[in-house]
Design a protein around this motif. Structure first.
Motif, PDB file in Angstrom:
ATOM      1  N   UNK A 370       0.078  34.591  15.678  1.00  0.00           N
ATOM      2  CA  UNK A 370      -0.669  33.681  14.803  1.00  0.00           C
ATOM      3  C   UNK A 370      -0.763  34.279  13.413  1.00  0.00           C
ATOM      4  N   UNK A 371      -1.029  33.426  12.448  1.00  0.00           N
ATOM      5  CA  UNK A 371      -1.245  33.897  11.074  1.00  0.00           C
ATOM      6  C   UNK A 371      -2.253  32.968  10.418  1.00  0.00           C
ATOM      7  N   UNK A 372      -2.868  33.452   9.356  1.00  0.00           N
ATOM      8  CA  UNK A 372      -3.769  32.584   8.597  1.00  0.00           C
ATOM      9  C   UNK A 372      -3.075  32.251   7.275  1.00  0.00           C
ATOM     10  N   UNK A 373      -2.873  30.958   7.045  1.00  0.00           N
ATOM     11  CA  UNK A 373      -2.205  30.505   5.825  1.00  0.00           C
ATOM     12  C   UNK A 373      -3.122  29.548   5.105  1.00  0.00           C
ATOM     13  N   UNK A 374      -3.473  29.861   3.893  1.00  0.00           N
ATOM     14  CA  UNK A 374      -4.379  29.011   3.104  1.00  0.00           C
ATOM     15  C   UNK A 374      -5.614  28.650   3.919  1.00  0.00           C
ATOM     16  N   UNK A 375      -6.147  29.641   4.635  1.00  0.00           N
ATOM     17  CA  UNK A 375      -7.380  29.408   5.387  1.00  0.00           C
ATOM     18  C   UNK A 375      -7.174  28.714   6.735  1.00  0.00           C
ATOM     19  N   UNK A 376      -5.944  28.293   7.031  1.00  0.00           N
ATOM     20  CA  UNK A 376      -5.703  27.612   8.328  1.00  0.00           C
ATOM     21  C   UNK A 376      -5.000  28.545   9.281  1.00  0.00           C
ATOM     22  N   UNK A 377      -5.342  28.432  10.546  1.00  0.00           N
ATOM     23  CA  UNK A 377      -4.667  29.228  11.560  1.00  0.00           C
ATOM     24  C   UNK A 377      -3.360  28.520  11.940  1.00  0.00           C
ATOM     25  N   UNK A 378      -2.261  29.282  11.876  1.00  0.00           N
ATOM     26  CA  UNK A 378      -0.955  28.680  12.199  1.00  0.00           C
ATOM     27  C   UNK A 378      -0.200  29.576  13.172  1.00  0.00           C
ATOM     28  N   UNK A 379       0.883  29.015  13.729  1.00  0.00           N
ATOM     29  CA  UNK A 379       1.733  29.807  14.615  1.00  0.00           C
ATOM     30  C   UNK A 379       2.599  30.731  13.765  1.00  0.00           C
ATOM     31  N   UNK A 380       2.926  31.909  14.316  1.00  0.00           N
ATOM     32  CA  UNK A 380       3.750  32.862  13.565  1.00  0.00           C
ATOM     33  C   UNK A 380       4.666  33.630  14.506  1.00  0.00           C
ATOM     34  N   UNK A 381       4.811  33.146  15.748  1.00  0.00           N
ATOM     35  CA  UNK A 381       5.646  33.879  16.692  1.00  0.00           C
ATOM     36  C   UNK A 381       5.995  32.994  17.874  1.00  0.00           C
ATOM     37  N   UNK A 382       6.722  33.563  18.826  1.00  0.00           N
ATOM     38  CA  UNK A 382       7.144  32.814  20.009  1.00  0.00           C
ATOM     39  C   UNK A 382       6.010  32.682  21.001  1.00  0.00           C
ATOM     40  N   UNK A 383       5.407  33.828  21.330  1.00  0.00           N
ATOM     41  CA  UNK A 383       4.213  33.781  22.177  1.00  0.00           C
ATOM     42  C   UNK A 383       3.041  33.714  21.215  1.00  0.00           C
ATOM     43  N   UNK A 384       2.277  32.656  21.266  1.00  0.00           N
ATOM     44  CA  UNK A 384       1.288  32.390  20.218  1.00  0.00           C
ATOM     45  C   UNK A 384      -0.107  32.849  20.633  1.00  0.00           C
ATOM     46  N   UNK A 385      -0.537  32.443  21.836  1.00  0.00           N
ATOM     47  CA  UNK A 385      -1.898  32.760  22.290  1.00  0.00           C
ATOM     48  C   UNK A 385      -1.859  33.140  23.764  1.00  0.00           C
ATOM     49  N   UNK A 386      -2.831  33.923  24.199  1.00  0.00           N
ATOM     50  CA  UNK A 386      -3.015  34.216  25.618  1.00  0.00           C
ATOM     51  C   UNK A 386      -4.405  33.765  26.012  1.00  0.00           C
ATOM     52  N   UNK A 387      -4.462  32.658  26.754  1.00  0.00           N
ATOM     53  CA  UNK A 387      -5.767  32.118  27.175  1.00  0.00           C
ATOM     54  C   UNK A 387      -6.144  32.819  28.475  1.00  0.00           C
ATOM     55  N   UNK A 388      -7.216  33.597  28.423  1.00  0.00           N
ATOM     56  CA  UNK A 388      -7.568  34.459  29.552  1.00  0.00           C
ATOM     57  C   UNK A 388      -8.917  34.066  30.129  1.00  0.00           C
ATOM     58  N   UNK A 389      -8.957  33.933  31.447  1.00  0.00           N
ATOM     59  CA  UNK A 389     -10.215  33.585  32.112  1.00  0.00           C
ATOM     60  C   UNK A 389     -10.579  34.650  33.129  1.00  0.00           C
ATOM     61  N   UNK A 390     -11.856  34.996  33.162  1.00  0.00           N
ATOM     62  CA  UNK A 390     -12.389  35.934  34.147  1.00  0.00           C
ATOM     63  C   UNK A 390     -13.312  35.123  35.055  1.00  0.00           C
ATOM     64  N   UNK A 391     -12.939  35.065  36.330  1.00  0.00           N
ATOM     65  CA  UNK A 391     -13.707  34.239  37.281  1.00  0.00           C
ATOM     66  C   UNK A 391     -13.764  34.950  38.621  1.00  0.00           C
ATOM     67  N   UNK A 392     -14.523  34.377  39.543  1.00  0.00           N
ATOM     68  CA  UNK A 392     -14.792  35.029  40.828  1.00  0.00           C
ATOM     69  C   UNK A 392     -13.569  35.509  41.582  1.00  0.00           C
ATOM     70  N   UNK A 393     -12.526  34.683  41.617  1.00  0.00           N
ATOM     71  CA  UNK A 393     -11.308  35.089  42.325  1.00  0.00           C
ATOM     72  C   UNK A 393     -10.103  34.470  41.618  1.00  0.00           C
TER      73      UNK A 393
END
Ligand code: AMP
Ligand code: GLY
Length: 438
Positions: A370-393
């Motif tokens: 990711x990158x910040x361009x003119x105050x906006x968050x934009x994509x800057x790579x192939x793998x962009x985000x890792x959405x991670x959840x911590x839960x019981x199992x």
């Protein structure tokens, strides 16, 4: 006493996860990231220095009187960033260049395993294509052909037949498709089994095993399509029960650390073993000299202990505890990638929905490309985000990660819908709740 001044080298999802964890340490004074990303910027001061500019990293550490530099990626390690820092009297978490050869030279690594009886696939090392091809036939046709040097995760070709293996050898040794990384190849036995990643911290003498994790390298569901850096991960990996983890520690990790010391390349840092669990027992596929990405994104949320004193102990060779504490919950990370990745992809696309995703309980969104361009968050790579959840199992964490991932929006995004499938199969369960599509 004032807190430690820490520099984190790197700017991907792994480094955001490390920054997130280091920032929770009561011992931390100031955290710098070089170059960092908009995610690490939430907890660190980002400095525009490239991770692989070894001289600039060493200058920065000296100028800012950094007490400890934590190196995320393999490239600066292979280039000797730890040697450069230590030459300036600065402590660093990570192996020296000589010790980083465990990852940067597969031929060195395989020969070391051979010399020290560390269980691995049968192999040969070649710079002569004719001999390499002859060895393929000795192995019976199926083989894995690997570049000796670093090839950004793309240097291992799984060949189902002798003709495929011969072509891969030609691509590497004759056509130099991988440049100098492929000037030497390792040809090895094609192992069958399930893969698992095992991580350990070491100060060169003591070894502190970390939790297990498993990633998903192929780009598409059902492990189809080309390999990527990793499309998702989960921890713990049910495929590695404690007795097997103990066996890996005894037969693989400890002997490696002893071997590296004995050969005058003491290894300090995190050791990441990629193992195949075969019918004949665990076999070491390879070492990486850093945390996995995205495995780090599922390990850090589960780690109870303070990471900073552990990193300090590694850097100072001070001795490590024999274990650390882990939260009993499971963590699952779903990587949101750009359309086209791992091939060509666009960048600069506006990203939305991170706040909504993080409003889900137990969810953290780690930034990768990711990158910040003119105050906006934009994509800057192939793998962009890792959405991670911590839960019981694992099933609950899978459902939570996908529910949060569905909040993320950018043009052309894609992600795998089956992260954790092996664990779910092994647990005999389907994810709870609905897996929502964007
Ligand atoms: P490496 O670059 O050595 O990590 O290999 C990349 C991937 O190729 C591994 O994660 C495995 O999925 C696969 N692989 C590597 N070596 C072997 C082997 N000897 N047998 C089967 N699969 C392998
Ligand atoms: N996730 C695989 C790696 O970091 O190499």
């Amino acid at each position: 006493m004032s807190g430690l001044r820490v520099l984190l080298v790197g700017g991907g999802g792994r480094e955001h996860a490390l920054a997130w964890k280091l920032a929770r340490s009561p011992r931390l004074g100031t955290l710098y990231a070089a170059p960092g990303n908009p995610g690490t910027a939430r907890v660190a001061e980002c400095v525009p220095v490239r991770a692989d500019d070894v001289a600039a990293i060493a200058d920065l550490a000296e100028r800012e009187r950094i007490d400890l530099t934590v190196v995320g990626p393999e490239v600066p390690l292979a280039l000797g960033v730890v040697d450069a820092l230590e030459a300036r009297g600065r402590r660093a978490f990570g192996p020296t260049r000589a010790a980083a050869a465990l990852e940067s030279s597969k031929a060195f690594a395989k020969d070391l395993f051979d010399r020290h009886g560390i269980p691995t696939a049968r192999f040969g090392t070649f710079d002569d294509p004719g001999r390499a091809r002859a060895f393929v036939h000795e192995l019976g046709g199926r083989a894995v052909v690997k570049t000796d040097g670093l090839a950004a995760g793309k240097g291992a070709i799984l060949c189902g037949s002798a003709s495929e293996a011969e072509r891969a050898i030609g691509d590497m040794l004759e056509r130099r498709v991988f440049g100098d990384a492929g000037a030497r190849v390792v040809v090895e036995e094609y192992l069958e089994g399930e893969e698992v990643s095992v991580f350990a911290l070491t100060d060169g003498r003591t070894v502190c095993p970390l939790a297990s994790a498993q990633d998903h390298k192929a780009v598409f569901d059902g492990d189809q399509g080309p390999n990527t850096g990793g499309m998702g991960a989960y921890s713990p990996a049910p495929v590695l029960p404690p007795v097997l983890a103990e066996e890996v520690l005894r037969t693989v990790l400890r002997p490696t650390i002893r071997a590296m010391s004995a050969e005058g390349r003491p290894y300090r840092g995190v050791l990441y073993a990629g193992l195949m669990l075969t019918a004949a027992g665990p076999r070491l596929l390879e070492y990486n000299v850093r945390f996995g990405d995205p495995e780090c994104q599922v390990l850090m949320p589960r780690l109870v202990d303070d990471l900073l004193p552990l990193c300090e102990a590694v850097a100072a060779g001070r001795g490590l505890p024999s274990s650390v504490a882990w939260r009993p919950e499971a963590a699952v990370c779903v990587v949101i990638a750009s359309g086209g990745y791992p091939g060509e992809y666009r960048t600069g696309l506006p990203i939305e929905g991170i706040e909504r995703a993080e409003a889900h309980p137990g969810v953290t969104v780690f930034h990768a490309g990711t990158a910040r361009r003119d105050g906006r968050l934009t994509t800057a790579g192939g793998r962009v985000l890792g959405v991670t959840a911590l839960e019981g199992d694992i099933p609950a964490a899978v459902a939570a990660a996908y529910a949060a991932a569905a909040e993320i929006r950018f043009d052309g995004l894609h992600y795998r819908r089956d992260i954790g499938h092996r664990a779910l199969q092994r647990l005999g369960q389907r994810p709870r709740g609905t897996v929502v599509s964007p």
